[in-house]
Enzyme design. Structure first.
Site, mmCIF file in Angstrom:
data_model
loop_
_atom_site.group_PDB
_atom_site.id
_atom_site.type_symbol
_atom_site.label_atom_id
_atom_site.label_comp_id
_atom_site.label_asym_id
_atom_site.label_seq_id
_atom_site.Cartn_x
_atom_site.Cartn_y
_atom_site.Cartn_z
ATOM 1 N N LYS A 262 0.865 -1.124 0.261
ATOM 2 C CA LYS A 262 -0.507 -0.095 0.303
ATOM 3 C C LYS A 262 0.970 1.039 -0.015
ATOM 4 C CE LYS A 262 -1.588 1.510 3.915
ATOM 5 N NZ LYS A 262 -2.204 2.447 4.516
ATOM 6 N N ARG B 282 2.744 6.045 -2.864
ATOM 7 C CA ARG B 282 3.328 7.222 -2.977
ATOM 8 C C ARG B 282 4.113 6.973 -4.907
ATOM 9 N NH1 ARG B 282 4.252 5.472 1.655
ATOM 10 N NH2 ARG B 282 5.667 6.774 3.486
ATOM 11 N N GLY C 294 -5.005 7.648 5.807
ATOM 12 C CA GLY C 294 -3.925 9.019 6.091
ATOM 13 C C GLY C 294 -2.797 8.481 5.063
ATOM 14 N N SER D 279 2.698 11.054 13.027
ATOM 15 C CA SER D 279 2.949 10.606 11.095
ATOM 16 C C SER D 279 4.024 11.501 11.410
ATOM 17 C CB SER D 279 1.467 10.790 11.058
ATOM 18 O OG SER D 279 1.151 10.032 9.711
ATOM 19 N N SER E 242 8.007 5.858 12.608
ATOM 20 C CA SER E 242 7.784 5.125 11.089
ATOM 21 C C SER E 242 8.928 5.686 10.069
ATOM 22 C CB SER E 242 6.541 4.851 10.363
ATOM 23 O OG SER E 242 5.656 4.518 11.702
ATOM 24 N N GLU F 263 2.662 -0.639 12.532
ATOM 25 C CA GLU F 263 1.873 -1.066 11.492
ATOM 26 C C GLU F 263 1.407 -2.858 11.941
ATOM 27 O OE1 GLU F 263 -0.700 -0.297 8.974
ATOM 28 O OE2 GLU F 263 -0.553 1.448 10.106
ATOM 29 N N HIS G 160 -4.714 5.492 14.558
ATOM 30 C CA HIS G 160 -4.811 5.429 13.463
ATOM 31 C C HIS G 160 -6.262 5.543 13.194
ATOM 32 C CE1 HIS G 160 -0.575 4.153 12.307
ATOM 33 N NE2 HIS G 160 -0.993 5.550 12.539
ATOM 34 N N ARG H 241 -5.303 3.037 18.355
ATOM 35 C CA ARG H 241 -5.069 0.964 18.332
ATOM 36 C C ARG H 241 -4.908 0.303 20.350
ATOM 37 N NH1 ARG H 241 -2.445 0.078 12.206
ATOM 38 N NH2 ARG H 241 -4.426 -0.069 10.725
#
Length: 407
Positions: free
Chosen positions: A7, A12, A76, A150, A179, A294, A321, A325
């Site tokens: 994904k 991108r 997102g 994020s 991330s 994730e 998210h 979560r």
């Protein structure tokens, strides 16, 4: 088994292809709700995106024009990648999505775009619904952002930055950006499209103005989407090989492999693909998951089935998210019988005898993955909604059923 494309890479590639100086192709794209909505958003802006073929999408850049409406769904990537693109359009572009999308953090990128000269009307909370009043160009220059919520705040700005008149020097100020592998994916793909990016100074990204080139993007299998299938091998003492895995990857495969190994798996990359084998035991871990957040729901599910306690930290941002979560995992793992302590940035999970229950998925594909993993070991686990997996892997129910049937 084979899985659809990443994904993150597909999203991108779509943006970079839309902003390029010539046509581009995306081979083996992920065909799921998030990426379909991304393609539809670019189409609304005037970009030609031909998604008729399953294995190859064709992207034809065109002048970006409003008025347009973009449905972000719950993604997102769309709500953070496309507003900078909309700033380059001539005309107004409206953004909104699913009800919970309005709760996802967006203010940092909105404020950064305003500082770069983009006119944006946003909700009182600084998020959706919002309207970008595009002037046909973005001046660019220097901007400061707190991207601790994020990494997509940074990626969204960087992807469009080569098209800004002055490029962009973006500085992060705040707690660490989560991330990091996704940020490296963004800068690698920008360079592959011809952009000049300097990230030699920590928390500073400098992108020079210039053309992005149309090219063919070959999308890797989705590592996050593979996580529940790898977990299935670990829970059952079985073996799963993800075919088509590249020798060199832009995804954090080594980080994931090291963590799964610590939890009791063996992981091997061969010409056949990426193979995970269960060893008959699952071990608790103490892990910082900030680079691979994730995977937190699936790792938490494994932790609930392990032979000792686990502490999973560094993921405060996943409260923003598709659902909170951390709170959702605490609630559902407690319901199934595990001992759970909730922290601001993670969970402590103590394995206990687990029992049948209805596992709420909160319209969150990763929560459904966690429930499916636990259901391999605990009879009577019922998912309230497996259709939410269509967000990133519509084939999940069929793939899971086929995997379990073969075992």
């Amino acid at each position: 088994m084979r899985l659809p494309g990443s994904k993150s890479m597909t999203a991108r590639a779509l943006v970079l292809a839309a902003l390029a100086d010539g046509p581009g192709e995306i081979e083996r794209p992920l065909r799921a709700r998030d990426t379909r909505l991304m393609a539809a958003g670019l189409q609304a802006l005037g970009v030609g995106v031909d998604t008729a073929a399953d294995d190859r999408w064709l992207v034809t850049p065109a002048p970006l024009l409003g008025p347009a409406r973009v449905d972000v769904g719950l993604a997102g990537t769309i709500m953070r990648f496309l507003p900078p693109v909309a700033g380059l359009a001539q005309g107004t572009v409206e953004f909104d999505g699913d009800p919970h999308a309005r709760n996802r953090p967006l203010r940092p990128i909105v404020e950064a775009l305003r500082s770069l000269g983009v006119s944006i009307d946003a909700s009182p909370a600084g998020g959706l619904p919002l309207t970008v009043c595009g002037a046909g160009q973005v001046d660019g220059g220097e901007a400061v952002i707190d991207a601790s919520g994020s990494s997509q705040f940074v990626s969204g700005l960087l992807l469009s930055a080569p098209r800004f008149a002055k490029g962009l020097v973006l500085r992060h100020e705040g707690p660490p950006v989560p991330s990091a592998p996704h940020l490296r994916m963004t800068t690698h793909m920008l360079r592959a499209a011809g952009a000049r990016v300097d990230e030699s100074v920590p928390d500073v990204w400098a992108v020079e103005p210039g053309a992005l080139h149309g090219r063919t993007w070959v999308i890797e299998p989705d590592l996050s989407g593979a996580a529940p299938f790898f977990a299935a091998a670990m829970v059952t003492g079985g073996e799963v090989t993800l075919a088509g895995w590249p020798a060199e990857s832009w995804q954090p495969v080594r980080t994931v492999a090291d963590l799964l190994t610590e939890m009791g798996a063996t992981v091997e990359l061969t010409d056949a693909g990426l193979t995970v084998r269960g060893t008959g035991s699952l071990h608790g871990v103490t892990a910082d998951l900030s680079d691979i957040s994730e995977l937190t729901p699936v790792i938490a599910a494994l932790a609930a089935l392990a032979d000792g306690p686990s502490e999973l930290r560094g993921v405060a941002h996943i409260r923003g998210h598709e659902t909170d979560r951390i709170a959702a995992l605490a609630a559902e793992l407690t319901k199934v019988g595990a001992g759970v302590t909730e922290f601001p940035d993670g969970l402590r999970i103590e394995p206990r005898p687990l029992h049948a229950t209805s596992f709420e998925t909160y319209a969150d594909h990763r929560m459904a993955h966690a429930a499916a993993v636990i259901g391999l070991s605990v009879p009577g686990i019922e998912l309230t909604d497996v259709a939410c997996t269509s967000k990133t892997l519509p084939e999940f129910p069929e793939l899971w059923q086929g995997l379990v049937a073969r075992s």
